[in-house]
Design an enzyme around this catalytic site. Structure first.
Site, PDB file in Angstrom:
ATOM      1  N   TYR A   1     -14.123  11.329  -0.168  1.00 39.20           N
ATOM      2  CA  TYR A   1     -12.749  10.975   0.233  1.00 39.20           C
ATOM      3  C   TYR A   1     -12.294  11.882   1.387  1.00 39.20           C
ATOM      4  O   TYR A   1     -11.530  11.469   2.248  1.00 39.20           O
ATOM      5  CB  TYR A   1     -11.806  11.063  -0.965  1.00 39.20           C
TER       6      TYR A   1
ATOM      7  N   LYS B   1      -3.741  12.108   2.578  1.00 40.94           N
ATOM      8  CA  LYS B   1      -2.875  11.665   1.469  1.00 40.94           C
ATOM      9  C   LYS B   1      -1.985  12.817   0.978  1.00 40.94           C
ATOM     10  O   LYS B   1      -0.848  12.595   0.559  1.00 40.94           O
ATOM     11  CB  LYS B   1      -3.713  11.109   0.314  1.00 40.94           C
TER      12      LYS B   1
ATOM     13  N   LEU C   1     -10.938  -3.715   1.010  1.00 41.12           N
ATOM     14  CA  LEU C   1     -11.672  -3.364   2.233  1.00 41.12           C
ATOM     15  C   LEU C   1     -11.701  -1.860   2.449  1.00 41.12           C
ATOM     16  O   LEU C   1     -12.718  -1.298   2.845  1.00 41.12           O
ATOM     17  CB  LEU C   1     -10.970  -3.999   3.442  1.00 41.12           C
TER      18      LEU C   1
HETATM   19  P1  NAD Z   1      -6.796  -2.742   2.879  1.00 41.95           P
HETATM   20  O1  NAD Z   1      -7.971  -2.466   3.773  1.00 41.95           O
HETATM   21  O2  NAD Z   1      -6.628  -4.086   2.371  1.00 41.95           O
HETATM   22  O3  NAD Z   1      -5.438  -2.267   3.571  1.00 41.95           O
HETATM   23  C1  NAD Z   1      -5.404  -1.272   4.573  1.00 41.95           C
HETATM   24  C2  NAD Z   1      -4.519  -1.816   5.660  1.00 41.95           C
HETATM   25  O4  NAD Z   1      -4.314  -0.845   6.694  1.00 41.95           O
HETATM   26  C3  NAD Z   1      -5.113  -3.073   6.347  1.00 41.95           C
HETATM   27  O5  NAD Z   1      -4.210  -4.130   6.251  1.00 41.95           O
HETATM   28  C4  NAD Z   1      -5.277  -2.626   7.783  1.00 41.95           C
HETATM   29  O6  NAD Z   1      -5.074  -3.690   8.697  1.00 41.95           O
HETATM   30  C5  NAD Z   1      -4.171  -1.580   7.882  1.00 41.95           C
HETATM   31  N1  NAD Z   1      -4.317  -0.737   9.068  1.00 41.95           N
HETATM   32  C6  NAD Z   1      -5.319   0.131   9.372  1.00 41.95           C
HETATM   33  N2  NAD Z   1      -5.126   0.636  10.611  1.00 41.95           N
HETATM   34  C7  NAD Z   1      -3.971   0.085  11.097  1.00 41.95           C
HETATM   35  C8  NAD Z   1      -3.244   0.178  12.304  1.00 41.95           C
HETATM   36  N3  NAD Z   1      -3.674   0.963  13.317  1.00 41.95           N
HETATM   37  N4  NAD Z   1      -2.104  -0.535  12.454  1.00 41.95           N
HETATM   38  C9  NAD Z   1      -1.657  -1.341  11.459  1.00 41.95           C
HETATM   39  N5  NAD Z   1      -2.307  -1.491  10.276  1.00 41.95           N
HETATM   40  C10 NAD Z   1      -3.447  -0.792  10.101  1.00 41.95           C
HETATM   41  O7  NAD Z   1      -7.012  -1.690   1.681  1.00 41.95           O
HETATM   42  P2  NAD Z   1      -6.021  -1.235   0.508  1.00 41.95           P
HETATM   43  O8  NAD Z   1      -6.917  -0.588  -0.479  1.00 41.95           O
HETATM   44  O9  NAD Z   1      -5.150  -2.350   0.116  1.00 41.95           O
HETATM   45  O10 NAD Z   1      -5.185  -0.067   1.198  1.00 41.95           O
HETATM   46  C11 NAD Z   1      -3.771  -0.050   1.237  1.00 41.95           C
HETATM   47  C12 NAD Z   1      -3.255   1.342   0.945  1.00 41.95           C
HETATM   48  O11 NAD Z   1      -3.555   1.679  -0.395  1.00 41.95           O
HETATM   49  C13 NAD Z   1      -3.875   2.448   1.812  1.00 41.95           C
HETATM   50  O12 NAD Z   1      -2.879   3.410   2.106  1.00 41.95           O
HETATM   51  C14 NAD Z   1      -4.900   3.041   0.884  1.00 41.95           C
HETATM   52  O13 NAD Z   1      -5.256   4.367   1.225  1.00 41.95           O
HETATM   53  C15 NAD Z   1      -4.119   2.972  -0.412  1.00 41.95           C
HETATM   54  N6  NAD Z   1      -4.888   3.128  -1.644  1.00 41.95           N
HETATM   55  C16 NAD Z   1      -5.989   2.374  -1.881  1.00 41.95           C
HETATM   56  C17 NAD Z   1      -6.691   2.540  -3.069  1.00 41.95           C
HETATM   57  C18 NAD Z   1      -7.950   1.731  -3.331  1.00 41.95           C
HETATM   58  O14 NAD Z   1      -8.752   2.142  -4.185  1.00 41.95           O
HETATM   59  N7  NAD Z   1      -8.159   0.601  -2.688  1.00 41.95           N
HETATM   60  C19 NAD Z   1      -6.266   3.472  -4.029  1.00 41.95           C
HETATM   61  C20 NAD Z   1      -5.120   4.225  -3.763  1.00 41.95           C
HETATM   62  C21 NAD Z   1      -4.438   4.049  -2.572  1.00 41.95           C
END
Ligand code: NAD
Length: 273
Positions: free
Chosen positions: A164, A171, A203
């Site tokens: 990570y 974060k 993703l």
């Molecule tokens: P995801 O890939 O579906 O979403 C990430 C989003 O960030 C995408 O829509 C992408 O287009 C956007 N993004 C990246 N760079 C960008 C930019 N320059 N301008 C605008 N948008 C941009 O994945 P997710 O897992 O749904 O992630 C969403 C949030 O949740 C993130 O902050 C991630 O760190 C957090 N999160 C994810 C998990 C997990 O296990 N998937 C757990 C805890 C927190």
């Protein structure tokens, strides 16, 4: 057809807001948006560039919405245009969901010390942290009647998690930014909170070396012995963004089946038997 099922109702009736970060039908932002819509919210979606539009449009239309705005959080002109359009359309908003993060693949593997370049660090912090501060400022300017803002974080902010790496550092900064934004915006009646979700198949998770292992360990060590559910994460978002989350601000709420409180998992001589 949704992969999840969300309770319907009126908790968000009459409320308008922005959901940032839908990339596909597995995105956490998409689960949250469906839950908010099921409770009556009107939503404007921002997405990262034209390439994603084809994938996101059918989702947005499937819940009867039509406001989609391209917004790259690293580009001030793009952000000016996006929030300008939102202001022009609605004048004011009630909520904002920030569900955006990025770090390069090369940063999300092996040694944090060895693999974090200056440029990789800058990019991760810009997209995953500064963008939240920028969005909080822009959103607050169009929340004259108060409102609520959330972002998404992960346990890697508080404890070390393999691969990570720089995202854990980002974060930690995001969680601190949540508290400072809550402090700054409190007198305007704007609540700011973060949801710390367990690992979920999206993703973003696929970009982390060993991401599948984060999911299986998260499930096996969790108190509920289950994966983090989209329903749970979206339900928490609804709680924090709706009037039932009143008086809650500056908080990081864990939605991870209890994984975050485990120091040592079950031990073979029957410690939990
Ligand atoms: P995801 O890939 O579906 O979403 C990430 C989003 O960030 C995408 O829509 C992408 O287009 C956007 N993004 C990246 N760079 C960008 C930019 N320059 N301008 C605008 N948008 C941009 O994945 P997710 O897992 O749904 O992630 C969403 C949030 O949740 C993130 O902050 C991630 O760190 C957090 N999160 C994810 C998990 C997990 O296990 N998937 C757990 C805890 C927190």
């Amino acid at each position: 057809m949704s992969k999840w099922s969300f309770p319907t109702g009126d908790l968000m009736k009459g409320k308008r807001g922005v959901v940032m970060g839908v990339a596909n039908d597995s995105s956490i932002a998409w689960g949250i948006a469906q839950q908010l819509a099921a409770q009556g919210a009107e939503i404007a979606f921002t997405y990262q560039g034209e390439n994603l539009e084809r994938r996101v449009r059918p989702l947005v239309e499937s819940i009867g919405m039509d406001t989609m705005i391209s917004a790259d959080v690293t580009d001030d002109a793009s952000m000016d245009a996006a929030f300008g359009q939102i202001k022009e359309k609605w004048g004011k908003i009630d909520f904002l969901v920030h569900s955006i993060a990025f770090a390069g693949k090369e940063e999300l593997m092996g040694s944090m010390v060895a693999n974090t370049s200056r440029e990789g660090f800058r990019r991760a912090m810009d997209i995953s942290v500064y963008s939240f501060i920028d969005c909080a400022r822009r959103a607050s300017e169009i929340m004259p009647d108060g409102g609520a803002i959330i972002c998404m974080t992960y346990l890697g902010a508080e404890r070390t998690v393999p691969s990570y790496n720089v995202m854990g550092v980002a974060k930690a900064a995001l969680e601190a930014s949540t508290r400072y934004a809550a402090r700054d915006l409190g007198t305007k009646g704007i609540r700011v909170n973060a949801i710390s979700a367990g690992a979920m198949r999206t993703l973003s998770l696929a970009g982390i070396r060993g991401g599948k292992g984060l999911m299986s360990t998260g499930r096996d060590w969790s108190l509920l012995k289950e994966d983090t559910s989209m329903e749970g994460v979206a339900g928490c978002a609804l709680y924090l963004l709706s009037p039932i989350g009143r008086s809650i601000t500056g908080e990081v709420v864990h939605v991870d089946a209890g994984f975050h409180i485990v120091g040592v998992p079950e031990i073979s001589d029957g410690g939990t038997a």
